[in-house]
Design an enzyme around this catalytic site. Sequence first.
Site, PDB file in Angstrom:
ATOM      1  N   ASP A  80      10.731  -0.900   1.277  1.00  0.00           N
ATOM      2  CA  ASP A  80       9.637  -0.105   1.805  1.00  0.00           C
ATOM      3  C   ASP A  80       8.500  -1.018   2.235  1.00  0.00           C
ATOM      4  O   ASP A  80       8.461  -2.201   1.884  1.00  0.00           O
ATOM      5  CB  ASP A  80       9.135   0.891   0.748  1.00  0.00           C
ATOM      6  CG  ASP A  80       8.345   2.055   1.345  1.00  0.00           C
ATOM      7  OD1 ASP A  80       8.175   2.092   2.584  1.00  0.00           O
ATOM      8  OD2 ASP A  80       7.898   2.918   0.572  1.00  0.00           O
ATOM      9  N   LYS A  81       7.608  -0.428   2.995  1.00  0.00           N
ATOM     10  CA  LYS A  81       6.386  -1.099   3.438  1.00  0.00           C
ATOM     11  C   LYS A  81       5.233  -0.154   3.173  1.00  0.00           C
ATOM     12  O   LYS A  81       5.382   1.068   3.233  1.00  0.00           O
ATOM     13  CB  LYS A  81       6.503  -1.422   4.928  1.00  0.00           C
ATOM     14  CG  LYS A  81       5.175  -1.598   5.678  1.00  0.00           C
ATOM     15  CD  LYS A  81       4.742  -0.313   6.349  1.00  0.00           C
ATOM     16  CE  LYS A  81       3.390  -0.486   7.046  1.00  0.00           C
ATOM     17  NZ  LYS A  81       2.851   0.819   7.508  1.00  0.00           N
ATOM     18  N   HIS A  82       4.074  -0.732   2.884  1.00  0.00           N
ATOM     19  CA  HIS A  82       2.884   0.095   2.725  1.00  0.00           C
ATOM     20  C   HIS A  82       1.697  -0.602   3.353  1.00  0.00           C
ATOM     21  O   HIS A  82       1.538  -1.817   3.226  1.00  0.00           O
ATOM     22  CB  HIS A  82       2.594   0.367   1.249  1.00  0.00           C
ATOM     23  CG  HIS A  82       1.490   1.356   1.048  1.00  0.00           C
ATOM     24  ND1 HIS A  82       1.697   2.712   1.067  1.00  0.00           N
ATOM     25  CD2 HIS A  82       0.149   1.180   0.857  1.00  0.00           C
ATOM     26  CE1 HIS A  82       0.552   3.341   0.879  1.00  0.00           C
ATOM     27  NE2 HIS A  82      -0.399   2.432   0.756  1.00  0.00           N
ATOM     28  N   SER A  83       0.864   0.167   4.027  1.00  0.00           N
ATOM     29  CA  SER A  83      -0.351  -0.360   4.646  1.00  0.00           C
ATOM     30  C   SER A  83      -1.564   0.110   3.856  1.00  0.00           C
ATOM     31  O   SER A  83      -1.592   1.246   3.359  1.00  0.00           O
ATOM     32  CB  SER A  83      -0.460   0.123   6.092  1.00  0.00           C
ATOM     33  OG  SER A  83      -1.755  -0.142   6.611  1.00  0.00           O
ATOM     34  N   THR A 120      -0.140   8.635   7.219  1.00  0.00           N
ATOM     35  CA  THR A 120       1.186   8.837   7.807  1.00  0.00           C
ATOM     36  C   THR A 120       1.667  10.269   7.616  1.00  0.00           C
ATOM     37  O   THR A 120       2.251  10.872   8.521  1.00  0.00           O
ATOM     38  CB  THR A 120       2.189   7.846   7.183  1.00  0.00           C
ATOM     39  OG1 THR A 120       1.792   6.515   7.518  1.00  0.00           O
ATOM     40  CG2 THR A 120       3.601   8.090   7.700  1.00  0.00           C
ATOM     41  N   ARG A 168     -10.710   9.866  -5.353  1.00  0.00           N
ATOM     42  CA  ARG A 168     -11.243   8.638  -4.761  1.00  0.00           C
ATOM     43  C   ARG A 168     -11.741   8.871  -3.347  1.00  0.00           C
ATOM     44  O   ARG A 168     -12.738   8.284  -2.915  1.00  0.00           O
ATOM     45  CB  ARG A 168     -10.157   7.551  -4.725  1.00  0.00           C
ATOM     46  CG  ARG A 168      -9.859   6.922  -6.071  1.00  0.00           C
ATOM     47  CD  ARG A 168      -8.602   6.063  -5.971  1.00  0.00           C
ATOM     48  NE  ARG A 168      -8.706   5.075  -4.902  1.00  0.00           N
ATOM     49  CZ  ARG A 168      -7.683   4.699  -4.139  1.00  0.00           C
ATOM     50  NH1 ARG A 168      -6.490   5.227  -4.309  1.00  0.00           N
ATOM     51  NH2 ARG A 168      -7.850   3.792  -3.208  1.00  0.00           N
ATOM     52  N   SER A 183      -2.674   2.557  -7.242  1.00  0.00           N
ATOM     53  CA  SER A 183      -2.250   3.730  -6.474  1.00  0.00           C
ATOM     54  C   SER A 183      -1.035   3.421  -5.615  1.00  0.00           C
ATOM     55  O   SER A 183      -0.055   4.165  -5.597  1.00  0.00           O
ATOM     56  CB  SER A 183      -3.402   4.221  -5.593  1.00  0.00           C
ATOM     57  OG  SER A 183      -2.992   5.288  -4.766  1.00  0.00           O
ATOM     58  N   LYS A 187       3.329   4.655  -6.676  1.00  0.00           N
ATOM     59  CA  LYS A 187       4.247   5.394  -5.797  1.00  0.00           C
ATOM     60  C   LYS A 187       5.492   4.577  -5.491  1.00  0.00           C
ATOM     61  O   LYS A 187       6.603   5.117  -5.447  1.00  0.00           O
ATOM     62  CB  LYS A 187       3.533   5.786  -4.498  1.00  0.00           C
ATOM     63  CG  LYS A 187       2.417   6.799  -4.670  1.00  0.00           C
ATOM     64  CD  LYS A 187       1.882   7.273  -3.341  1.00  0.00           C
ATOM     65  CE  LYS A 187       0.982   6.262  -2.669  1.00  0.00           C
ATOM     66  NZ  LYS A 187      -0.371   6.220  -3.253  1.00  0.00           N
ATOM     67  N   LYS A 188       5.311   3.296  -5.258  1.00  0.00           N
ATOM     68  CA  LYS A 188       6.441   2.458  -4.869  1.00  0.00           C
ATOM     69  C   LYS A 188       7.391   2.205  -6.038  1.00  0.00           C
ATOM     70  O   LYS A 188       8.608   2.202  -5.870  1.00  0.00           O
ATOM     71  CB  LYS A 188       5.935   1.140  -4.278  1.00  0.00           C
ATOM     72  CG  LYS A 188       5.045   1.318  -3.050  1.00  0.00           C
ATOM     73  CD  LYS A 188       5.673   2.214  -1.998  1.00  0.00           C
ATOM     74  CE  LYS A 188       4.784   2.409  -0.792  1.00  0.00           C
ATOM     75  NZ  LYS A 188       5.364   3.366   0.183  1.00  0.00           N
TER      76      LYS A 188
END
Length: 436
Positions: A80-83, A120, A168, A183, A187-188
């Site tokens: 996975d990727k997260h920004s 997203t 937040r 955070s 999730k990941k």
Amino acid sequence: MRLPQEIIRDKRDGRALAPEDIAGFIAGLTAGQVTEGQAAAFAMAVFFRGLSLDERVALTRAMTRSGTVLAWDLPGPILDKHSTGGVGDTVSLVLAPLVAACGGIVPMIAGRGLGHTGGTLDKLASIPGYDGAPGLDRFRAVVRDTGCAIIGQTADLAPADRRLYAIRDVTGTVESLDLITASILAKKLAAGLDGLVMDVKAGSGAFMTGREDARALAESIVTVANAAGLRTRAVVTDMDAPLASAAGNAVEVHYAVDYLNGRVREPRFHAVTLALGAEMLVLGGLAATVDAAEACLLQALESGAAREHFTRMVAALGGPADLADAPERHLPRAPVIRAVTAGTAGTVESVETRAVGLAVIGLGGGRARPEDAIDPRVGFSHLARPGDRLGSGDVLAMVHAVDAAAADRAEMALRAAYRIGEALPAPREAVLERLG
């Protein structure tokens, strides 16, 4: 469990929290025994006092364990990727199917908009019928059948993070390095990943505007993730201008479809997409080098394989099967679409990117409060980029609005965000640094 107010007081006064205190507080938050006010006070105390590495790991693990932790039995690495968030950052929509087309398995747990940045999940919600909150059984089935699925947090996955995330957003604690780290990783880790690539933004449209702050966040995420058992790399990327020339929800989905169809290849967006995808493939053992990984990604784009994975994912989650063929048929369209033109000739010297994101919120494309509804139709397209040469009357952007008054306000905000002069801006690479 100690009383929540005692835990808050300890952190407020700068004392380190024991893992059991953090675990108890998060368990109480999940069960509804910790109030929204107490959660907000905790977030503010963390914002000002910070957390040690041990506290960050404890918070991350506690939020991960607040719900189900997935396990996969599929023939491929779970990636996975997260920004960290930006404006015009629609990379996830194209990256998940791209990596899936190269052999990766991508169960992406995405978020909603936070602060001035787009989310997203909000973008996907503009696709008619798309189910961004399927049950875990359907989520597993879609990932198994298509190689990728992008959904939001379900009630089962890191529910404590979902509560704290919303708080937040409206309490001025979005930028906390510690809370961002926990955070994201909660999730990941709950998604059962084998590898994660972080896209940490730096610039006027990022939460971490300075490059040093962005590097610190990247290092925090990589360190905490690896300490928690998740192999992670980070890429620091530029957010001194919108990443894509579209900012909004439906307009960004349209942009993503155009990218997968080969109609647009804007250099900055393309460079960031390839860099993140290459790191994912190398991390998953699907390519030996970054160059080999980028070659695979380019082939997946040019052959239409990435587009095919996107189409199958959208259809499997309830969206139209022909979205990639006719996005204009399915994506909602704003009643007012107006060109914002340059008042004088010159070069775009800079863009106050955060202001562009706030202008999207002003149009109704984001939230000022957690309960606010989003209008998927609004936003900007055809945004001019730093270095673009404009003549008087040339298009600075197209504004998509619900009515003329909203378009007027957005036009004023957009003009204020752009600086047009005679100087060429200094070149700035889209990919600034790689860590891990």
